[in-house]
Design an enzyme around this catalytic site. Structure first.
Site, PDB file in Angstrom:
ATOM      1  N   VAL A 134       0.902  -1.152   0.000  1.00  0.00           N
ATOM      2  CA  VAL A 134       0.000   0.000   0.000  1.00  0.00           C
ATOM      3  C   VAL A 134       0.942   1.202   0.000  1.00  0.00           C
ATOM      4  CG1 VAL A 134      -1.781   1.268   1.258  1.00  0.00           C
ATOM      5  CG2 VAL A 134      -1.860  -1.234   1.176  1.00  0.00           C
ATOM      6  N   PRO A 135       1.149   1.819  -1.167  1.00  0.00           N
ATOM      7  CA  PRO A 135       2.300   2.692  -1.401  1.00  0.00           C
ATOM      8  C   PRO A 135       2.252   4.083  -0.753  1.00  0.00           C
ATOM      9  CG  PRO A 135       0.917   2.655  -3.333  1.00  0.00           C
ATOM     10  CD  PRO A 135       0.314   1.670  -2.361  1.00  0.00           C
ATOM     11  N   CYS A 136       2.396   4.117   0.547  1.00  0.00           N
ATOM     12  CA  CYS A 136       2.415   5.397   1.252  1.00  0.00           C
ATOM     13  C   CYS A 136       3.663   6.214   0.916  1.00  0.00           C
ATOM     14  CB  CYS A 136       2.280   5.185   2.757  1.00  0.00           C
ATOM     15  SG  CYS A 136       3.438   4.008   3.455  1.00  0.00           S
ATOM     16  N   HIS A 137       4.683   5.561   0.365  1.00  0.00           N
ATOM     17  CA  HIS A 137       5.896   6.294  -0.025  1.00  0.00           C
ATOM     18  C   HIS A 137       5.629   7.251  -1.194  1.00  0.00           C
ATOM     19  CE1 HIS A 137       5.847   2.555  -2.417  1.00  0.00           C
ATOM     20  NE2 HIS A 137       6.423   3.285  -3.373  1.00  0.00           N
ATOM     21  N   ARG A 138       4.495   7.108  -1.859  1.00  0.00           N
ATOM     22  CA  ARG A 138       4.164   7.969  -3.001  1.00  0.00           C
ATOM     23  C   ARG A 138       3.498   9.278  -2.592  1.00  0.00           C
ATOM     24  NH1 ARG A 138       1.778   2.930  -6.493  1.00  0.00           N
ATOM     25  NH2 ARG A 138       3.791   1.879  -6.777  1.00  0.00           N
TER      26      ARG A 138
END
Length: 168
Positions: A134-138
């Site tokens: 779940v790409p919270c780094h984006r």
């Protein structure tokens, strides 16, 4: 709940490093870096299994290793992270951010119907238990800065570069 600690060479050779991957009832419930800001207690993680003991955890480890090696663009895993309805709404928005793209906390706040709720969105993003998948780094700050990432700024920068994201 069961968990696996993976230190696959594809991960160890990057700033990602070893990961703890957890699952319950056939769904992935968490992925944490070794020095993750918000980690569950060992009791909450449940039984530690070895590679080969749990097909779902093995598949998650394999997909994460392929991603870190640059040979996979995304993930196909059953997800079941526990969270509040507000957190889950934010996490759903994260899943819609395409690889190589970024958004701001404010953009997510508007998308979940809370245009002045960037700080609350930031809290939900920071509590995302499924790092990378779940790409919270984006998610970036309003000015495009690499603000708060529970896995650290170096990892966030690495993940964005791996995905080909252009930073201001």
């Amino acid at each position: 709940m069961k968990h696996l600690i993976t230190d696959a060479p594809e991960l160890a050779a990057t700033p990602i490093g070893p990961l703890t991957i957890a699952a319950d009832a056939g769904r992935l419930t968490g992925i944490w870096f070794a020095d993750h800001r918000f980690q569950p207690s060992p009791e909450r993680l449940g039984e530690q299994v070895r590679p080969g003991d749990d097909p779902l955890l093995d598949e998650a480890a394999a997909q994460l290793a392929a991603y870190a090696a640059g040979s996979a663009d995304g993930f196909d895993l059953p997800l079941g992270a526990p969270g509040t309805p507000r957190q889950k709404a934010v996490w759903d928005q994260l899943c819609g951010i395409p690889r190589g793209s970024t958004v701001t906390y404010g953009e997510i706040a508007r998308a979940v119907g809370s245009p002045r709720g960037a700080q609350a969105v930031g809290q939900a993003v920071g509590r995302n238990p499924l790092s990378i998948v779940v790409p919270c780094h984006r998610v970036l700050g309003a000015g495009g800065g690499l603000t708060g990432y529970a896995g650290g700024a170096e990892r966030k920068q690495f993940l964005l570069a791996l995905e080909g994201a252009t930073l201001a």
